[in-house]
Motif scaffolding. Structure first.
Motif, mmCIF file in Angstrom:
data_model
loop_
_atom_site.group_PDB
_atom_site.id
_atom_site.type_symbol
_atom_site.label_atom_id
_atom_site.label_comp_id
_atom_site.label_asym_id
_atom_site.label_seq_id
_atom_site.Cartn_x
_atom_site.Cartn_y
_atom_site.Cartn_z
ATOM 1 N N SER A 111 38.385 46.240 45.892
ATOM 2 C CA SER A 111 38.112 44.802 45.457
ATOM 3 C C SER A 111 39.207 44.542 44.488
ATOM 4 C CB SER A 111 36.969 44.450 45.297
ATOM 5 O OG SER A 111 36.473 45.237 44.004
ATOM 6 N N THR A 112 39.620 43.159 44.298
ATOM 7 C CA THR A 112 40.262 42.719 43.352
ATOM 8 C C THR A 112 39.730 43.027 41.944
ATOM 9 O OG1 THR A 112 41.254 41.044 44.819
ATOM 10 C CG2 THR A 112 41.523 40.543 42.428
ATOM 11 N N GLN A 113 38.480 42.736 41.919
ATOM 12 C CA GLN A 113 37.580 42.927 40.801
ATOM 13 C C GLN A 113 37.668 44.274 40.303
ATOM 14 O OE1 GLN A 113 33.368 41.808 41.162
ATOM 15 N NE2 GLN A 113 32.783 42.822 39.089
ATOM 16 N N ASN A 146 40.761 48.429 51.358
ATOM 17 C CA ASN A 146 41.412 48.601 50.001
ATOM 18 C C ASN A 146 40.323 48.122 48.944
ATOM 19 O OD1 ASN A 146 44.003 48.658 50.985
ATOM 20 N ND2 ASN A 146 44.417 46.613 51.374
ATOM 21 N N TYR A 169 42.992 47.932 35.329
ATOM 22 C CA TYR A 169 43.858 47.504 34.563
ATOM 23 C C TYR A 169 43.644 47.335 32.986
ATOM 24 C CZ TYR A 169 47.458 43.839 32.815
ATOM 25 O OH TYR A 169 48.398 43.388 32.101
ATOM 26 N N LEU A 193 40.222 46.597 40.754
ATOM 27 C CA LEU A 193 41.522 46.584 40.285
ATOM 28 C C LEU A 193 41.837 45.994 38.901
ATOM 29 C CD1 LEU A 193 43.454 46.129 43.503
ATOM 30 C CD2 LEU A 193 43.294 48.209 42.529
ATOM 31 N N ARG A 194 41.202 44.702 38.828
ATOM 32 C CA ARG A 194 41.459 44.035 37.505
ATOM 33 C C ARG A 194 40.697 44.853 36.188
ATOM 34 N NH1 ARG A 194 39.352 38.289 39.540
ATOM 35 N NH2 ARG A 194 41.736 37.204 40.456
#
Length: 413
Positions: free
Chosen positions: A333-335, A331, A341, A337-338
Motif C-alpha cells: 500500500s501507499t501508506q 503491490n 520512507y 511505502l510512505r
C-alpha cells in the motif's frame, strides 16, 4: 476445518458456523468474550463467527477451538500449521515445548491448552520436589497468647466476653503466602478444564502434594505485589504461566455455567518477534552486526514511530517491517511505502524492506525513492522447508542485505 472429539481446528480468517459441535451456547460465549476485548478477536456473522489475525486456542464447556495460522488459501494441513504455530511460540519464549516433551506434543488431539497445562504441572512438580519456600506475612486474628501488635479497637469489640483471647496483628512464617495462593488458583482452573482427560489425575496428584492455602481473587494487580528475590527466582516460570492462564480465564461468561479459557496471540506480532529472534540468533557471532527490535524515536509533538526491526552492519542501517499476510502479486500500500520512507529518513537507513511470508521466496529488488539515495523493496520469504518451519530463516534475510554469513565460525569444523 477439522472436527472431532470436541476439538475443532480452524484457520485464521476462516468462518465457523453453528453446527453439531459448535452450538448456540458456544457462539454466545464467544461473542461475550469478544465484546470484553473490544471485538478484536473475530467478527460476528449470521449464526457464526469469522476469525481475524489472532491464533491460539479457546475452550468453553468441553469444546476446544484451535485457531491456526496459514499463508496459502489452498493449504489445509492442520497438523503442519499447528506445528508451525507451536515452533513460533517456542522460539519467541511464549511457549516452551521442551518442558512437556516431544511425545506429548505429538499425541493425537493434543492442543495448545494441554501444552500450557502440562508445562505448568511440570513446573509445580519441580518446585515441590526442590522444596516449596516459606514467607513472612501479616495476619490479623484472635489468638490465645499475646503476640505482635494488639489491635485495641478490634480487641474490645470481639473479646468483651472472651478475656482469654487477644486480637492482634502478627507475623506468620509458612507456605500460605501470595505466590502459592496464585499457583493454587491456576491449578484449580486447570483441574476444571482437564476433567475427563489424561491430565486430570495428574492435577489431583499435584494438588495432594501442594499446601492448603487461602483462596484469593487474582487480577493484574495481584502479580505486581509478588516480591522478587533470590528465594522466589525458581518460581518465575510457573508464575508467568499462571498469569497467562488466570488472566485469560473468564468464568461464567455465557448465560449458563460454562467457563471459558482463551490463549490468543496476534499473528502479526508473533511473526515480528519470530523474525527478530531468528535474526538475532544469526547475528550473534557476526562481527560488527547488531539487530534491534522496537526502537522508537519522536516524530512530532510526543508522537513516536517505530520500525519492527533495525539491522546495523558497521556504519550502515537497514530497516525491516514485517507483515503477516500473503500479498501474492499485489503491490504494498501507499501508506506502507510512505512509512518505509520515513523510517529510512529517521534511522539513516540505506535499504528498507517490507517482509511478507510466502509459498516461494522472492528476494527484494531494492529501488531508490525518487530523488533520494535510500531504497525500499518487498521481500517474500518462504517460511516452510521439508514440511516444517524453516530453520535458517534469519540467515536468508541477512544474505538479502549482502551481510556475509561466512564470517560466522565454520559449523563444519
Amino acid at each position: 476445518m477439522r472436527q472431532g472429539n470436541k476439538i475443532i481446528q480452524v484457520f485464521e480468517h476462516e468462518l465457523l458456523q453453528v453446527g453439531e459441535q459448535f452450538q448456540q451456547k458456544h457462539l454466545k460465549a464467544f461473542s461475550k468474550l469478544n465484546a470484553l476485548h473490544d471485538d478484536m478477536y473475530f467478527d460476528l456473522r449470521y449464526n457464526g463467527i469469522k476469525f481475524k489475525n489472532f491464533v491460539g486456542v479457546i475452550q468453553v464447556d468441553g469444546l476446544t477451538v484451535e485457531i491456526l495460522p496459514k499463508i496459502d488459501a489452498s493449504e489445509t494441513n492442520e497438523e503442519l500449521w499447528q506445528s508451525v504455530l507451536i515452533e513460533m511460540l517456542r522460539t519467541t519464549k511464549k511457549l516452551q515445548v521442551q518442558k512437556v516433551g516431544n511425545a506429548n506434543v505429538s499425541r493425537q488431539n493434543i492442543h495448545l491448552l494441554d501444552i500450557y497445562f502440562e508445562w505448568f504441572l511440570n513446573e509445580l512438580e519441580l518446585l515441590i520436589h526442590n522444596g516449596l519456600i516459606k514467607q513472612y506475612y501479616k495476619q490479623t486474628k484472635n489468638v490465645k497468647a499475646l503476640k505482635g501488635k494488639l489491635e485495641f479497637a478490634g480487641h474490645l469489640r470481639k473479646n468483651l466476653i472472651h478475656k482469654e483471647r487477644f486480637y492482634t496483628t502478627h507475623q506468620i512464617y509458612d507456605k500460605d503466602h501470595l505466590i502459592h495462593q496464585i499457583l493454587s488458583k491456576a491449578l484449580y482452573i486447570i483441574e476444571d478444564f482437564t476433567k475427563g482427560t489424561y491430565l486430570y489425575s495428574r492435577c489431583k496428584s499435584v494438588r495432594l502434594d501442594f499446601p492448603e492455602v487461602k483462596e484469593i481473587k487474582v487480577d493484574k494487580t495481584t502479580f505486581s505485589r509478588v516480591k522478587k528475590g533470590r528465594k522466589t527466582a525458581p518460581y518465575a516460570t510457573a508464575l508467568e504461566i499462571a498469569r497467562l492462564i488466570i488472566l485469560n480465564y473468564a468464568p461464567n461468561i455465557s448465560a449458563g455455567d460454562e467457563k471459558m479459557l482463551a490463549l490468543l496471540f496476534d499473528m502479526n506480532n508473533l511473526w515480528e518477534v519470530y523474525v527478530l529472534v531468528k535474526l538475532k540468533q544469526e547475528a550473534a557471532d557476526l562481527e560488527n552486526v547488531e539487530v534491534y527490535g522496537q526502537q522508537s524515536r519522536e516524530f512530532w509533538q510526543g508522537i513516536t514511530i517505530r520500525p519492527d526491526i533495525v539491522v546495523k552492519k558497521d556504519d550502515e542501517y537497514f530497516v525491516i517491517d514485517t507483515k503477516w499476510k500473503n500479498i501474492q502479486n499485489f503491490n504494498p500500500s501507499t501508506q506502507d511505502l510512505r512509512q518505509m520512507y520515513v523510517y529510512n529518513d529517521y534511522w539513516k537507513s540505506v535499504r528498507a524492506m517490507l517482509l511478507y511470508p510466502a509459498e516461494v521466496s522472492m528476494p527484494p529488488d531494492f529501488k531508490n525513492f525518487r530523488q533520494r539515495d535510500h531504497q525500499c523493496a518487498v521481500g517474500k520469504l518462504n517460511i516452510l522447508e521439508r514440511g516444517k518451519l524453516k530453520s535458517n530463516l534469519g540467515r536468508e534475510i541477512l544474505e538479502w542485505y549482502h551481510i556475509p554469513i561466512s564470517e560466522k565460525v565454520n559449523e563444519s569444523q
